[in-house]
Design a protein around this motif. Structure first.
Motif, PDB file in Angstrom:
ATOM      1  N   ARG A 613       0.818  -1.212   0.000  1.00 56.00           N
ATOM      2  CA  ARG A 613       0.000   0.000   0.000  1.00 56.00           C
ATOM      3  C   ARG A 613       0.853   1.265   0.000  1.00 56.00           C
ATOM      4  NH1 ARG A 613      -1.300   3.046   3.965  1.00 56.00           N
ATOM      5  NH2 ARG A 613      -0.643   1.505   5.517  1.00 56.00           N
ATOM      6  N   ILE A 614       1.868   1.297   0.859  1.00 53.75           N
ATOM      7  CA  ILE A 614       2.707   2.499   0.967  1.00 53.75           C
ATOM      8  C   ILE A 614       3.436   2.762  -0.348  1.00 53.75           C
ATOM      9  CG2 ILE A 614       4.734   3.458   2.113  1.00 53.75           C
ATOM     10  CD1 ILE A 614       3.797   1.893   4.644  1.00 53.75           C
ATOM     11  N   SER A 615       4.007   1.712  -0.920  1.00 54.07           N
ATOM     12  CA  SER A 615       4.756   1.893  -2.167  1.00 54.07           C
ATOM     13  C   SER A 615       3.828   2.221  -3.325  1.00 54.07           C
ATOM     14  CB  SER A 615       5.558   0.625  -2.479  1.00 54.07           C
ATOM     15  OG  SER A 615       6.463   0.361  -1.435  1.00 54.07           O
ATOM     16  N   PHE A 616       2.632   1.654  -3.283  1.00 58.78           N
ATOM     17  CA  PHE A 616       1.667   1.936  -4.338  1.00 58.78           C
ATOM     18  C   PHE A 616       1.239   3.399  -4.286  1.00 58.78           C
ATOM     19  CE2 PHE A 616      -2.292   0.986  -6.752  1.00 58.78           C
ATOM     20  CZ  PHE A 616      -1.683   0.308  -7.790  1.00 58.78           C
ATOM     21  N   GLU A 617       1.037   3.908  -3.071  1.00 56.99           N
ATOM     22  CA  GLU A 617       0.723   5.320  -2.929  1.00 56.99           C
ATOM     23  C   GLU A 617       1.908   6.186  -3.357  1.00 56.99           C
ATOM     24  OE1 GLU A 617      -0.584   6.167   1.010  1.00 56.99           O
ATOM     25  OE2 GLU A 617      -2.187   4.669   0.965  1.00 56.99           O
ATOM     26  N   TYR A 618       3.116   5.678  -3.107  1.00 56.51           N
ATOM     27  CA  TYR A 618       4.321   6.441  -3.424  1.00 56.51           C
ATOM     28  C   TYR A 618       4.477   6.650  -4.931  1.00 56.51           C
ATOM     29  CZ  TYR A 618       9.319   7.192  -4.205  1.00 56.51           C
ATOM     30  OH  TYR A 618      10.522   7.679  -4.643  1.00 56.51           O
ATOM     31  N   ILE A 619       4.184   5.616  -5.726  1.00 61.38           N
ATOM     32  CA  ILE A 619       4.437   5.720  -7.175  1.00 61.38           C
ATOM     33  C   ILE A 619       3.241   6.266  -7.950  1.00 61.38           C
ATOM     34  CG2 ILE A 619       6.069   3.805  -7.135  1.00 61.38           C
ATOM     35  CD1 ILE A 619       3.754   2.248  -8.690  1.00 61.38           C
TER      36      ILE A 619
END
Length: 1023
Positions: A613-619
């Motif tokens: 989730r965090i990385s998906f929000e990041y990119i």
């Protein structure tokens, strides 16, 4: 007629190749049933049944072809022999589609006649004597249609190797030997081997920016068309003759193919490059010609106007009226140029042939006038004459722009033969995209080239004005779009591979920067190397995004492909695949494990999901998508789909994949095989059953004040309310609500089991009915106290003792699941208040308002009431359950018929189990008295509450009356014997009633109507 017989033959072959035996048998049964119902069409039904009856053919690799197949299959419905003979004669002698005009070179003749060749291949099976015996005809057919090829393609890219297909037929086999001669094969392979690099270089030169200008194209149409023909003929021959197929089981076919691969130095990557370049070349040519055709008339008129104006100006120059030009007056030239202006103006666009001849004459006249009248000395006049000739040349070029060129490009670029073979080049497409994301632009041209294959099945349907045009077009367009998605899926896959590295860095390497940071620790938290690596990976992801977004919106068949939507769908698909796999692999339990596996697995899964989730929000900003929205939508879809599939086991009518609102064709949710030895369908079922196993009422003790389950023997914590926080962290609110829904289905099943056991074991047994009837008469709460209560109750409990084991199991299971549901509701309630306070308050206020309206309606029926057809109540309920604003103990799970003596039955069940429990003051709860016969109080009470809730409210009132009568009667017995303390069983019953009121929110006044108030107030002091 040729096409009709050809399509009929193809249909038979495809049916026999593609329909499995089971499906064939079902179709036959259906046709026979239809035949029985429709006696008037028996002959047609018999014909259909003949066609569907098995031929013995099998598409399994290594299986042999049945004898006389397929000619014996085709003869099941006989076709007029003379008609077939006439069709074959026409096909083998004439160019019925006039394709040779598009392929003027002799070496391209077999490609020009390829459509006829495929038709001949199929129709010859309707006249097998030609294949067997008539060598002259077969020699003529092979020399004309198959002199340089032995692999052809029939309808929509189904490849056929003639060496294998014609092996049983003597005349056909003999005629084909010349083509299959080793020297001929080697010569053909070597010829095409030399063509591939030359054509690649030539097409690359044409594709260089600035080469394909309008003037260059118009001046070199024959040259460009020759290049296109050579490219497409070469691609066709190499793709077909190096393709894999069922014929590879034939030793001779395999050897010949190996020879072709060796002599042609076949490199699929190079051939694929040629296909890409050719597709791009064709697309540019077609777009240029369409643009020129659209602007043809406007350009013609513009050129004509410019030429006419220049002639008119020259006429004025020689009139002497313009002294500044310093040209002497010449009336002859004045008149001549004026006449030329009139001639140019009179050119007619609609009469292109006459206009073309006249333009040539005008150009010659302008060249002659410049030479004879020595006008070259005047630079201005010479420039006007040169410009006029140039405009006339442009008019000549423009008038030669004809639609025939586009038609020829369409014919030459036909690639229907590769409809199935193209999948073998998918790997090279994806490898190319990984190396160079901008390759997607060329792939777009290739996909559009593949779309031309749709013309074949749609042409005659369109000409016939059939209503099937849309459905057939939709089908083939959908297949092609699915293939496009398959190829481009490598972009999301690669992106998620990079994302996995970002997840690893952000989860394990990069420290979270605190709000306040000491200066000395700044370098420690900077972590420049790790952040540089994250930035580098992020840039790589954005490059892939840029690559796919370069692909313009494209119409494939009748379906429009939007690259941004394609990228989003691909990302969603890969996200769904990875999250579904993480959930599947993260929640697999060992039934023999001695330690509790669930909490550590939930922690690991929660960390993995947080990383996603965090990385998906990041990119999300780097790939131009709404990351959080996509995450929430897809995760909820995965959870809800798995819950739906798990709940299918409790439903009579199953929800199949194509019926599910959560499943999608473009973004499918994967289904994993169930784990060996587990009855669950997927991870949500495994987790629910693991929780139930951990909190089994026979091995654990639930302490309500702590909301915790303890092991009955070791007194160690088994599960706390924190577990549900872990569940929410790992699978979210959707997972908790899904788990709650699954437990509801399990409760329904247990309640149905209870009703079944009660109906079969008690209500159908006269002896038990008489016993219940007699007991009810002896008790009858209306009469007041029971005389000789100890004996009456004791006898009733003793006689019914053998009834209780199956019912007790159900009650405990239901109570256990109800307690779990209450814990889930508490967790949802807390998280909703914490994360969405305004939503929680809005839902609660709306719920209170509706309940007030309903209560007011029952007090005054004239007031409005939310009707059944109003969706508000239904929709609000789902929101309330997701927010934890619900009480599981007040739910009605099943609709039950009136059961005789049900209050008495429930009453006897309760008082029969009270002696097995004791009140433990240390935990303020009822626990099992005998360790060998464990019976936990809270699940038993919760199960009894739920069981009674399913019955009519009159049954509950009667049950409370029986309980009150029991308490009063037993207290009276105690008072008569002059004992001070209440009997333990009476205390337990009072504790049961207290919990019952707490669970059901039952008004105390209803209980006080049957039990004196002082008893309810003072019994705690005697514990």
């Amino acid at each position: 007629m040729c096409e009709a017989l050809f399509l009929y033959g193809v249909m038979l072959l495809v049916i026999d190749m593609r329909i499995e035996g089971v499906i064939r048998e079902r179709m036959l049964v259906s046709y026979h049933r239809y035949s029985a119902a429709q006696a008037s069409v028996d002959s047609n039904i018999d014909d259909v049944c003949k066609l569907l009856r098995s031929t013995g053919y099998s598409s399994i690799p290594g299986s042999r072809r049945p004898p006389n197949y397929p000619e014996s299959y085709f003869l099941r419905v006989p076709i007029n022999r003379q008609f077939v003979s006439m069709l074959i004669g026409r096909l083998r002698s004439d160019d019925i589609y006039n394709q040779i005009s598009a392929y003027p070179f002799p070496e391209h003749r077999s490609t020009a006649l390829a459509t006829q060749a495929s038709m001949l291949y199929v129709i010859l099976y309707f006249a097998p004597e030609i294949l067997h015996q008539q060598q002259a005809k077969m020699r003529e057919i092979v020399d004309k249609h198959f002199p340089d090829n032995w692999v052809t393609s029939i309808y929509m890219g189904i490849p056929v190797n003639l060496m294998d297909a014609w092996e049983p037929y003597k005349a056909a086999r003999t005629a084909l030997n010349n083509t299959l001669d080793l020297s001929n094969v080697r010569e053909l392979a070597a010829r095409y081997a030399t063509k591939v690099p030359k054509l690649n270089d030539l097409v690359k030169r044409y594709l260089q920016e600035g080469t394909l200008t309008e003037e260059y194209v118009l001046d070199n149409i024959p040259k460009l068309m020759n290049c296109l023909r050579e490219c497409n003929v070469t691609i066709r021959w190499l793709m077909l003759h190096t393709a894999e197929g069922a014929w590879d089981n034939n030793k001779r076919c395999r050897q010949l193919k190996e020879q072709v691969l060796l002599d042609s130095k076949f490199n699929p990557q190079v051939l694929f490059t040629l296909l890409l370049n050719t597709g791009q070349f064709e697309l540019q040519l077609k777009e240029m010609f369409r643009h020129m055709l659209d602007n043809k008339k406007d350009k013609w008129e513009a050129y004509k106007k410019e030429g006419s104006e220049r002639m008119a100006e020259l006429s004025e120059v020689y009139s002497g009226s313009k002294p500044l030009t310093r040209v002497e007056k010449n009336e002859n030239l004045q008149a001549w140029f004026a006449e030329m202006a009139k001639q140019i103006t009179s050119l007619n666009y609609d009469d292109s042939t006459s206009a073309g001849r006249k333009i040539v004459q005008l150009i010659q006249a302008l060249e002659e006038v410049q030479e004879f009248h020595q006008l070259e000395s005047n630079l201005q006049v010479r420039q006007f004459l040169a410009e006029t000739r140039r405009f006339l040349h442009q008019m000549l070029r423009t008038i030669n722009i004809k639609e025939e060129v586009l038609i020829q490009i369409q014919i030459v670029a036909d690639v229907h033969y590769a409809w199935e073979l193209i999948d073998s080049y998918t790997r090279y497409m994806q490898e190319g995209i990984k190396r160079e994301p901008s390759l997607v632009i060329k792939l777009r041209a290739t996909f559009l080239k593949l779309a031309s294959a749709l013309d074949l099945p749609l042409l005659r349907i369109n000409q016939a004005g059939s209503g099937d045009l849309v459905s057939v077009s939709q089908y083939y367009s959908g297949e092609l779009v699915s293939y496009v998605r398959k190829v481009l899926q490598i972009i999301p896959e690669t992106m998620f591979g990079l994302l996995a590295q970002i997840i690893r860095l952000q989860t394990h390497s990069i420290k979270e920067v605190p709000t306040r940071l000491e200066k000395e620790k700044l370098r420690e938290f900077a972590q420049l190397d790790q952040r540089y690596e994250v930035a580098k990976l992020t840039h790589s992801i954005s490059v892939f995004t840029e690559g796919i977004l370069m692909m313009k919106t494209t119409l494939v068949g009748i379906i429009k492909i939007d690259p941004k939507q394609l990228l989003e769908d691909g990302i969603r698909k890969e996200l769904v695949r990875q999250v579904a796999r993480a959930l599947h692999e993260g929640l697999i339990f060992n039934p023999k494990a001695k330690v509790n596996e669930l909490p550590p697995k939930l922690d690991a899964l929660g960390a993995r999901m947080d990383g996603f989730r965090i990385s998906f929000e990041y990119i999300q900003d780097y790939v131009s998508i709404y990351g959080l929205k996509i995450w929430q939508e897809e995760v909820s879809r995965i959870i809800n789909y798995n819950v739906e599939q798990e709940c299918n086991s409790f439903l009579r009518t199953k929800v199949l994949d194509f019926q599910s609102v959560y499943q999608s064709t473009a973004i499918p949710i994967p289904r994993f095989p169930p784990v060996m030895g587990d009855s669950s369908v997927n991870f949500i079922g495994r987790m629910a059953r693991e929780i139930l196993r951990m909190t089994d009422p026979r091995t654990t003790c639930y302490i309500e004040k702590r909301n915790t389950w303890y092991d009955f023997k070791t007194k160690q914590e088994v599960m706390t309310i924190k577990l549900f926080s872990k569940v929410q962290r790992s699978i979210g609110t959707y997972g908790l609500t899904g788990l709650d829904r699954l437990l509801s289905f399990m409760i329904v099943k247990e309640l149905q089991n209870f009703a079944t056991i009660l109906n079969r074991g008690v209500l159908r047994d006269k002896a038990w009915l008489e016993f219940l009837g007699t007991t009810m008469k002896s008790l009858n709460p209306v009469k007041g106290l029971v005389n000789n209560a100890g004996k009456v109750y004791g006898q009733a409990v003793t006689k019914a003792a053998k009834l209780w084991p199956p019912f007790l199991d159900v009650v405990l299971k239901v109570g256990q699941m109800q307690l779990l549901r209450r814990q889930i509701a508490n967790e949802l309630n807390f998280s909703c208040q914490f994360d969405s306070m305004f939503l929680f308050d809005s839902l609660q206020n709306l719920n209170n308002s509706l309940m007030s309206d309903i209560e007011a309606h029952y007090q005054d029926p004239t007031l409005p009431y939310p009707k059944d057809e109003n969706p508000l109540l239904y929709e609000l309920t789902s929101y309330l359950e997701c927010a934890g604003i619900n009480n599981p103990f007040t739910k009605i799970y099943t609709t039950t018929k009136r059961v005789p003596y049900f209050p008495l039955f429930a009453f006897l069940l309760v008082i029969s189990q009270m002696p097995k429990m004791q009140y433990t003051k240390a935990v303020a709860s009822m626990t099992a008295k005998n360790p060998k016969e464990p019976l936990d109080g809270p699940p038993f009470i919760a199960g009894t509450v739920t069981l009674l809730r399913q019955a009519h409210s009159e049954n509950i009132d009667q049950f409370i009356a029986l309980i009150g009568q029991y308490v009063r009667s037993m207290v009276e017995v105690t008072a008569t014997s002059q004992k001070v303390d209440l009997p333990p069983d009476v205390t337990n019953v009072l504790l049961f009633l207290e919990d019952y009121m707490s669970h059901t929110e039952l008004p105390r006044k209803k209980v006080e109507a049957h039990i004196p108030k002082y008893l309810l107030d003072d019994f705690h002091s005697r514990l």
